[in-house]
Design an enzyme around this catalytic site. Structure first.
Site, PDB file in Angstrom:
ATOM      1  N   LYS A 158       7.168 -14.279   2.743  1.00  0.00           N
ATOM      2  CA  LYS A 158       7.444 -12.850   2.550  1.00  0.00           C
ATOM      3  C   LYS A 158       6.255 -12.006   3.002  1.00  0.00           C
ATOM      4  O   LYS A 158       5.240 -11.915   2.311  1.00  0.00           O
ATOM      5  CB  LYS A 158       7.728 -12.550   1.069  1.00  0.00           C
ATOM      6  CG  LYS A 158       8.392 -11.195   0.904  1.00  0.00           C
ATOM      7  CD  LYS A 158       8.087 -10.498  -0.389  1.00  0.00           C
ATOM      8  CE  LYS A 158       6.916  -9.576  -0.305  1.00  0.00           C
ATOM      9  NZ  LYS A 158       6.996  -8.477   0.653  1.00  0.00           N
ATOM     10  N   GLY A 211      -3.185 -10.765  -2.160  1.00  0.00           N
ATOM     11  CA  GLY A 211      -2.899  -9.360  -2.429  1.00  0.00           C
ATOM     12  C   GLY A 211      -3.797  -8.837  -3.526  1.00  0.00           C
ATOM     13  O   GLY A 211      -4.898  -9.350  -3.736  1.00  0.00           O
ATOM     14  N   SER A 212      -3.293  -7.857  -4.256  1.00  0.00           N
ATOM     15  CA  SER A 212      -4.119  -7.206  -5.274  1.00  0.00           C
ATOM     16  C   SER A 212      -4.274  -8.089  -6.508  1.00  0.00           C
ATOM     17  O   SER A 212      -3.408  -8.919  -6.809  1.00  0.00           O
ATOM     18  CB  SER A 212      -3.477  -5.880  -5.676  1.00  0.00           C
ATOM     19  OG  SER A 212      -2.203  -6.123  -6.219  1.00  0.00           O
ATOM     20  N   THR A 213      -5.349  -7.883  -7.232  1.00  0.00           N
ATOM     21  CA  THR A 213      -5.565  -8.634  -8.466  1.00  0.00           C
ATOM     22  C   THR A 213      -4.458  -8.321  -9.473  1.00  0.00           C
ATOM     23  O   THR A 213      -3.997  -9.206 -10.200  1.00  0.00           O
ATOM     24  CB  THR A 213      -6.963  -8.312  -9.024  1.00  0.00           C
ATOM     25  OG1 THR A 213      -7.925  -8.779  -8.060  1.00  0.00           O
ATOM     26  CG2 THR A 213      -7.234  -9.003 -10.346  1.00  0.00           C
ATOM     27  N   GLY A 216      -1.455 -10.233  -8.472  1.00  0.00           N
ATOM     28  CA  GLY A 216      -1.834 -11.642  -8.660  1.00  0.00           C
ATOM     29  C   GLY A 216      -1.668 -12.070 -10.114  1.00  0.00           C
ATOM     30  O   GLY A 216      -1.191 -13.171 -10.404  1.00  0.00           O
ATOM     31  N   CYS A 267     -10.323  -7.765   2.074  1.00  0.00           N
ATOM     32  CA  CYS A 267     -10.759  -8.266   0.761  1.00  0.00           C
ATOM     33  C   CYS A 267     -12.205  -8.741   0.804  1.00  0.00           C
ATOM     34  O   CYS A 267     -12.874  -8.803  -0.217  1.00  0.00           O
ATOM     35  CB  CYS A 267      -9.833  -9.374   0.282  1.00  0.00           C
ATOM     36  SG  CYS A 267      -9.515 -10.622   1.518  1.00  0.00           S
TER      37      CYS A 267
HETATM   38  P1  NDP Z   1       0.075  -5.952  -3.418  1.00  0.00           P
HETATM   39  O1  NDP Z   1      -0.634  -6.945  -4.230  1.00  0.00           O
HETATM   40  O2  NDP Z   1       1.025  -5.022  -4.047  1.00  0.00           O
HETATM   41  O3  NDP Z   1       0.885  -6.670  -2.222  1.00  0.00           O
HETATM   42  C1  NDP Z   1       0.621  -7.956  -1.705  1.00  0.00           C
HETATM   43  C2  NDP Z   1       1.925  -8.695  -1.468  1.00  0.00           C
HETATM   44  O4  NDP Z   1       2.578  -8.926  -2.721  1.00  0.00           O
HETATM   45  C3  NDP Z   1       2.919  -7.919  -0.625  1.00  0.00           C
HETATM   46  O5  NDP Z   1       3.677  -8.812   0.179  1.00  0.00           O
HETATM   47  C4  NDP Z   1       3.815  -7.302  -1.672  1.00  0.00           C
HETATM   48  O6  NDP Z   1       5.084  -6.949  -1.188  1.00  0.00           O
HETATM   49  C5  NDP Z   1       3.904  -8.413  -2.693  1.00  0.00           C
HETATM   50  N1  NDP Z   1       4.265  -7.997  -4.036  1.00  0.00           N
HETATM   51  C6  NDP Z   1       4.200  -6.751  -4.587  1.00  0.00           C
HETATM   52  N2  NDP Z   1       4.646  -6.774  -5.848  1.00  0.00           N
HETATM   53  C7  NDP Z   1       5.006  -8.043  -6.119  1.00  0.00           C
HETATM   54  C8  NDP Z   1       5.533  -8.707  -7.276  1.00  0.00           C
HETATM   55  N3  NDP Z   1       5.778  -8.050  -8.400  1.00  0.00           N
HETATM   56  N4  NDP Z   1       5.778 -10.023  -7.198  1.00  0.00           N
HETATM   57  C9  NDP Z   1       5.516 -10.721  -6.076  1.00  0.00           C
HETATM   58  N5  NDP Z   1       5.030 -10.155  -4.953  1.00  0.00           N
HETATM   59  C10 NDP Z   1       4.760  -8.837  -4.959  1.00  0.00           C
HETATM   60  O7  NDP Z   1      -1.012  -5.141  -2.663  1.00  0.00           O
HETATM   61  P2  NDP Z   1      -0.803  -3.689  -2.007  1.00  0.00           P
HETATM   62  O8  NDP Z   1      -0.215  -3.964  -0.686  1.00  0.00           O
HETATM   63  O9  NDP Z   1      -0.060  -2.741  -2.847  1.00  0.00           O
HETATM   64  O10 NDP Z   1      -2.292  -3.196  -1.976  1.00  0.00           O
HETATM   65  C11 NDP Z   1      -2.863  -2.621  -3.143  1.00  0.00           C
HETATM   66  C12 NDP Z   1      -4.288  -3.006  -3.274  1.00  0.00           C
HETATM   67  O11 NDP Z   1      -4.409  -4.417  -3.355  1.00  0.00           O
HETATM   68  C13 NDP Z   1      -5.148  -2.655  -2.083  1.00  0.00           C
HETATM   69  O12 NDP Z   1      -5.529  -1.339  -2.101  1.00  0.00           O
HETATM   70  C14 NDP Z   1      -6.261  -3.644  -2.252  1.00  0.00           C
HETATM   71  O13 NDP Z   1      -7.153  -3.164  -3.221  1.00  0.00           O
HETATM   72  C15 NDP Z   1      -5.588  -4.870  -2.767  1.00  0.00           C
HETATM   73  N6  NDP Z   1      -5.226  -5.823  -1.693  1.00  0.00           N
HETATM   74  C16 NDP Z   1      -5.998  -6.916  -1.513  1.00  0.00           C
HETATM   75  C17 NDP Z   1      -5.704  -7.780  -0.489  1.00  0.00           C
HETATM   76  C18 NDP Z   1      -6.523  -8.963  -0.214  1.00  0.00           C
HETATM   77  O14 NDP Z   1      -6.589  -9.408   0.935  1.00  0.00           O
HETATM   78  N7  NDP Z   1      -7.134  -9.582  -1.207  1.00  0.00           N
HETATM   79  C19 NDP Z   1      -4.598  -7.585   0.424  1.00  0.00           C
HETATM   80  C20 NDP Z   1      -3.802  -6.425   0.114  1.00  0.00           C
HETATM   81  C21 NDP Z   1      -4.131  -5.600  -0.909  1.00  0.00           C
HETATM   82  P3  NDP Z   1       5.428  -5.456  -0.661  1.00  0.00           P
HETATM   83  O15 NDP Z   1       4.165  -4.877  -0.118  1.00  0.00           O
HETATM   84  O16 NDP Z   1       6.459  -5.703   0.354  1.00  0.00           O
HETATM   85  O17 NDP Z   1       5.957  -4.712  -1.837  1.00  0.00           O
END
Ligand code: NDP
Length: 455
Positions: A158, A211-213, A216, A267
């Site tokens: 995804k 993704g975000s903490t 996570g 990140c």
């Molecule tokens: P998210 O954690 O929301 O998104 C990462 C992934 O998780 C995306 O594919 C997203 O899908 C998916 N996702 C969102 N909600 C859920 C859920 N409830 N269950 C399972 N999967 C889910 O990060 P954001 O894109 O909103 O970014 C927000 C903040 O996170 C950034 O500003 C940054 O601080 C941090 N971040 C850190 C990253 C890293 O590399 N460590 C990468 C990205 C973000 P979808 O986007 O399609 O809703």
């Protein structure tokens, strides 16, 4: 009941233009994708290792052959400078080459026991769900796909809804490489629907998440219901520690790229620049000068080094971190696009700018007195993903790296990721390692077998 299709627009953040309209996957499509992956699993795990290696090698070659196309997709969808996008696609190919080579090198052990022979096997997990963010869509997908496929799992991938295009094209290349249908299934749909369903689904054995903490945490909690395995690669607030004995010009010339690369949406961004007080002013002069030279503009131009942020909403979040007059604020193009300037702020480690992940081109410069204080400040964060130490004193470099609570460090450099070396965080930056041979451990289980040989 009518089956109503919902579509969504995919934008180019540099122009705000719609570059694709896609059908949005929901729970039904997720369940169907998991069912396809489950059905494909027995045949895929039965493929001889040498043949699986050949298929991954072919995929790596196809990524190379389509490098320009994939870099173009990534550049338009994420707003990445085209040069950086090319380098990322080259890394994707290198990751698939590496894991093609790893397929036949996952040896078991024989363990001395009495009365028989004891041996271990590495078994695949089954169907794995891979959830990928928007900042490095294809790259991060490959870090999970490579080891998942090398270990003979099948996959539902995804990508983030903002940036699904490169993963959808990769799915076509995966089929073209000869990897059977159903082995990799890409779903473009929202995280709170598709991602959450993958986390809950009883037939998904593992979630590989970046993704975000905050999300996570919810993935980890959701996985508890079915005791799913999870690998979490989460946020960071990494320190770039510059000691007075460092090559200051070199450290300052590199520092902007450690924060402003990918417009700070990284990140591993070394967004806390810790500078020893005795060289603080001298270093800041070099840093501002180096930041002034960062070329911000049209991602399609070869010379561009920094593009826009991913979305208008994200720009608002980034802007909310900057109040008052910063030490330095760069220029951005006028007109459309989600631009945000390179920004440098003088801060203390207690300020919000030093505590939270900004995920934008904003650096906080924090002074320190001595080695002990540098270590204390660098570790004073809930995160622990990456970091750098700049010094000419080799013993100090090693002392400090051992003392820092972080998963990925570089000395006199800001590099973080390579296909061959382990990557992942300490503390709330997550757990599990991706890339290199360590990456395989997250996609297989150890099975121990005892064979009695005596009557
Ligand atoms: P998210 O954690 O929301 O998104 C990462 C992934 O998780 C995306 O594919 C997203 O899908 C998916 N996702 C969102 N909600 C859920 C859920 N409830 N269950 C399972 N999967 C889910 O990060 P954001 O894109 O909103 O970014 C927000 C903040 O996170 C950034 O500003 C940054 O601080 C941090 N971040 C850190 C990253 C890293 O590399 N460590 C990468 C990205 C973000 P979808 O986007 O399609 O809703």
């Amino acid at each position: 009941m009518l089956n109503r299709r919902v579509s969504f627009a995919v934008l180019n953040p540099a122009t705000e233009e719609t570059i694709a309209e896609l059908d949005q996957a929901g729970v039904e499509e997720t369940d169907a994708a998991v069912a396809r992956a489950k059905e494909a699993f027995p045949a895929w795990r039965a493929v001889a290792p040498a043949d699986r290696a050949r298929l991954l090698r072919r995929l790596a070659t196809l990524v190379e052959e389509h490098g320009e196309e994939l870099a173009g997709i990534e550049s338009r969808n994420v707003g990445k400078p085209i040069g950086g996008a090319r380098a990322e696609v080259a890394m994707v190919a290198a990751v698939f080459h590496f894991y093609a080579g790893a397929v036949e090198k996952q040896y078991g052990e024989t363990i001395p026991v009495g009365g028989g022979i004891d041996m271990t096997f590495r078994e695949p997990l089954g169907v794995v769900g891979l959830i990928v963010p928007w900042n490095f869509p294809l790259n991060i997908a490959s870090w999970k796909l490579g080891p998942a496929l090398a270990c003979a799992n099948t996959v539902v991938l995804k990508p983030a809804e903002l940036t699904p295009l490169s993963a959808l094209r990769l799915e076509e290349l995966i089929l073209e490489a000869g990897i059977p249908e159903g082995v990799v299934n890409v779903l473009a749909g929202p995280g709170r629907v598709v991602g959450q369903r993958l986390v809950e689904h009883p037939d998904v054995a593992k979630i590989g998440f970046t993704g975000s903490t905050e999300v996570g945490r919810s993935v980890m909690a959701g996985a508890a219901a079915t005791i799913k395995r999870v690998t979490l690669e989460l946020g960071g607030k990494s320190a770039n520690v510059v000691f007075a004995d460092a090559d200051l010009e070199k450290a300052a010339a590199a520092a902007p790229y450690a924060v402003f690369d990918n417009a700070g949406q990284d990140c591993c961004a070394r967004s806390r620049i810790l500078v020893q007080k005795s060289v603080h002013d001298e270093f800041l002069d070099y840093l501002v000068e180096a930041t002034r030279r960062v070329k911000v503009g049209d991602p399609q131009l070869e010379e561009t080094e920094m593009g826009p942020l991913i979305s208008a909403a994200h720009r608002e979040t980034v802007a909310s971190f900057v109040d008052g007059e910063p030490l330095f604020r760069g220029d951005v193009p006028e007109g459309r696009g989600f631009w945000y300037p390179c920004t440098i702020i003088e801060a203390s480690n207690d300020d919000r700018i030093a505590r939270e992940e900004v995920f934008g081109p904003v650096a906080a410069v924090i002074p320190f007195d001595d080695e002990a204080e540098a270590i204390r400040i660098a570790n004073d964060t809930p995160y622990g993903l990456s970091g750098s130490i700049w010094t000419r004193d080799g013993a100090r470099a090693l002392r400090v790296t051992r003392a820092l609570e972080t998963g990925v460090l570089s000395i006199n450099s800001n590099s973080s990721v390579r296909p061959t070396t382990p990557f992942g965080g300490f503390k709330q930056s997550g757990f599990g390692r991706e890339l290199g041979m360590h990456g395989l451990a997250g996609y297989s289980e150890v099975k121990n077998v005892y064979y009695a040989t005596e009557d």
